[in-house]
Design a protein around this motif. Structure first.
Motif, PDB file in Angstrom:
ATOM      1  N   ARG A  41       0.846  -1.197   0.000  1.00  0.00           N
ATOM      2  CA  ARG A  41       0.000   0.000   0.000  1.00  0.00           C
ATOM      3  C   ARG A  41       0.883   1.250   0.000  1.00  0.00           C
ATOM      4  N   ASN A  42       1.578   1.455  -1.099  1.00  0.00           N
ATOM      5  CA  ASN A  42       2.471   2.608  -1.201  1.00  0.00           C
ATOM      6  C   ASN A  42       2.410   3.281  -2.570  1.00  0.00           C
ATOM      7  N   ARG A  43       1.283   3.106  -3.271  1.00  0.00           N
ATOM      8  CA  ARG A  43       1.030   3.856  -4.504  1.00  0.00           C
ATOM      9  C   ARG A  43       0.169   5.054  -4.141  1.00  0.00           C
ATOM     10  N   VAL A  44       0.482   6.216  -4.686  1.00  0.00           N
ATOM     11  CA  VAL A  44      -0.165   7.458  -4.276  1.00  0.00           C
ATOM     12  C   VAL A  44      -1.108   7.953  -5.362  1.00  0.00           C
ATOM     13  N   THR A  45      -2.318   8.303  -4.972  1.00  0.00           N
ATOM     14  CA  THR A  45      -3.290   8.865  -5.902  1.00  0.00           C
ATOM     15  C   THR A  45      -3.110  10.385  -5.979  1.00  0.00           C
ATOM     16  N   PRO A  46      -3.738  11.048  -6.952  1.00  0.00           N
ATOM     17  CA  PRO A  46      -3.659  12.510  -6.995  1.00  0.00           C
ATOM     18  C   PRO A  46      -4.208  13.179  -5.744  1.00  0.00           C
ATOM     19  N   LEU A  47      -5.088  12.509  -5.025  1.00  0.00           N
ATOM     20  CA  LEU A  47      -5.639  13.043  -3.783  1.00  0.00           C
ATOM     21  C   LEU A  47      -4.761  12.731  -2.579  1.00  0.00           C
ATOM     22  N   GLY A  48      -3.573  12.197  -2.834  1.00  0.00           N
ATOM     23  CA  GLY A  48      -2.634  11.919  -1.754  1.00  0.00           C
ATOM     24  C   GLY A  48      -2.920  10.660  -0.971  1.00  0.00           C
ATOM     25  N   GLU A  49      -3.898   9.861  -1.404  1.00  0.00           N
ATOM     26  CA  GLU A  49      -4.238   8.634  -0.701  1.00  0.00           C
ATOM     27  C   GLU A  49      -3.249   7.531  -1.059  1.00  0.00           C
ATOM     28  N   LEU A  50      -3.023   6.630  -0.122  1.00  0.00           N
ATOM     29  CA  LEU A  50      -2.128   5.499  -0.345  1.00  0.00           C
ATOM     30  C   LEU A  50      -2.962   4.258  -0.623  1.00  0.00           C
ATOM     31  N   ILE A  51      -2.686   3.611  -1.747  1.00  0.00           N
ATOM     32  CA  ILE A  51      -3.429   2.429  -2.150  1.00  0.00           C
ATOM     33  C   ILE A  51      -2.464   1.307  -2.516  1.00  0.00           C
ATOM     34  N   ALA A  52      -2.981   0.087  -2.556  1.00  0.00           N
ATOM     35  CA  ALA A  52      -2.207  -1.071  -3.008  1.00  0.00           C
ATOM     36  C   ALA A  52      -2.584  -1.377  -4.446  1.00  0.00           C
ATOM     37  N   HIS A  53      -1.585  -1.417  -5.323  1.00  0.00           N
ATOM     38  CA  HIS A  53      -1.842  -1.703  -6.736  1.00  0.00           C
ATOM     39  C   HIS A  53      -0.538  -2.186  -7.365  1.00  0.00           C
ATOM     40  N   PRO A  54      -0.598  -3.142  -8.292  1.00  0.00           N
ATOM     41  CA  PRO A  54       0.644  -3.677  -8.880  1.00  0.00           C
ATOM     42  C   PRO A  54       1.384  -2.704  -9.786  1.00  0.00           C
ATOM     43  N   ALA A  55       0.700  -1.670 -10.305  1.00  0.00           N
ATOM     44  CA  ALA A  55       1.385  -0.698 -11.164  1.00  0.00           C
ATOM     45  C   ALA A  55       2.377   0.112 -10.330  1.00  0.00           C
ATOM     46  N   ARG A  56       3.631   0.160 -10.779  1.00  0.00           N
ATOM     47  CA  ARG A  56       4.680   0.793  -9.981  1.00  0.00           C
ATOM     48  C   ARG A  56       4.695   2.302 -10.129  1.00  0.00           C
ATOM     49  N   GLY A  57       4.476   2.794 -11.343  1.00  0.00           N
ATOM     50  CA  GLY A  57       4.570   4.228 -11.572  1.00  0.00           C
ATOM     51  C   GLY A  57       5.954   4.642 -12.037  1.00  0.00           C
ATOM     52  N   LEU A  58       6.096   5.915 -12.391  1.00  0.00           N
ATOM     53  CA  LEU A  58       7.330   6.435 -12.991  1.00  0.00           C
ATOM     54  C   LEU A  58       8.097   7.393 -12.093  1.00  0.00           C
ATOM     55  N   VAL A  59       7.536   7.730 -10.941  1.00  0.00           N
ATOM     56  CA  VAL A  59       8.179   8.653 -10.008  1.00  0.00           C
ATOM     57  C   VAL A  59       8.113   8.065  -8.606  1.00  0.00           C
ATOM     58  N   TYR A  60       9.173   8.307  -7.849  1.00  0.00           N
ATOM     59  CA  TYR A  60       9.353   7.750  -6.515  1.00  0.00           C
ATOM     60  C   TYR A  60       9.379   8.907  -5.521  1.00  0.00           C
ATOM     61  N   GLY A  61       9.077   8.652  -4.259  1.00  0.00           N
ATOM     62  CA  GLY A  61       9.147   9.740  -3.289  1.00  0.00           C
ATOM     63  C   GLY A  61       8.873   9.288  -1.878  1.00  0.00           C
ATOM     64  N   ASN A  62       8.757  10.262  -0.964  1.00  0.00           N
ATOM     65  CA  ASN A  62       8.410   9.914   0.411  1.00  0.00           C
ATOM     66  C   ASN A  62       7.889  11.141   1.149  1.00  0.00           C
TER      67      ASN A  62
END
Length: 209
Positions: free
Chosen positions: A4-25
């Motif tokens: 559960r570390n994928r971030v939506t535009p609303l800043g919510e944290l969700i679990a999803h297999p898509a990794r994305g192109l940008v990393y952060g914390n």
């Protein structure tokens, strides 16, 4: 199982297999078992390169360390309220600072930037994502708006629905009305200056019908 570390535009944290192109914390959000316990731990929300000097990112969610987050693209990271990292994206950070100085002459330095962004992205009463209003006609490419309860990317003459794996359901951008703005206003102003980062601003699915 996806973390559960994928971030939506609303800043919510969700679990999803898509990794994305940008990393952060945004600090350590998980407990010793790897379970997410909070939305944020610090005001310094950053967006990073996926790879930098061969550093190894894994294993993820280690006890006591920051929570590794992933975004579909830079537009998503901006919508959630993250700004460029000063270490792995130094060139972007310097350019961001130059634009920020023009927008906010009295608020220079990382602490001042983070404090202003925090006020624009977090609702003080609920600590949820803060929403704003803006004329839809005036929004630049890369801004996000809320339509029928879902985040949509502004892209040219269209709006595109955000999903964890890419953009879908392109529709014509309505004219002459106000929109519920997801992206913090200061980051919308940065986009309006023609923001061109070293990380992908848009996922490759942006612009497809």
């Amino acid at each position: 199982m996806p973390l559960r570390n994928r971030v939506t535009p609303l800043g919510e944290l969700i679990a999803h297999p898509a990794r994305g192109l940008v990393y952060g914390n945004r600090g350590c959000l998980h407990d010793d078992t790897g379970r997410i316990r909070r939305r944020y731990a610090v005001k310094r929300w950053i967006a990073c390169r996926l790879e930098f000097k061969g550093w190894q990112r894994g294993p993820l969610l280690r006890p006591g360390l920051f929570t590794e987050l992933f975004f579909l693209d830079e537009a998503t990271a901006f919508a959630a309220g993250h700004r460029p990292c000063a270490l792995c994206r130094r060139e972007d950070y310097v350019r961001f600072g130059e634009i920020w100085r023009e927008l906010h002459p009295g608020g220079l330095g990382a602490d001042a930037i983070d404090a202003r962004l925090h006020g624009e992205r977090v609702a003080p009463d609920t600590r949820a994502h803060r929403l704003h209003e803006a004329p839809l006609d005036d929004l630049p490419d890369g801004a996000f708006v809320l339509e029928h309860g879902e985040p949509f990317l502004v892209f040219g003459t269209h709006l595109q629905r955000w999903t964890p794996a890419g953009y879908a359901d392109a529709r014509r951008r309505p004219r002459g009305r106000r929109a519920v703005l997801i992206t913090p206003p200061s980051l919308v102003a940065v986009l309006r200056r023609g923001w061109a980062p070293v990380v992908p601003l848009f996922h490759p699915s942006a612009g497809r019908d």
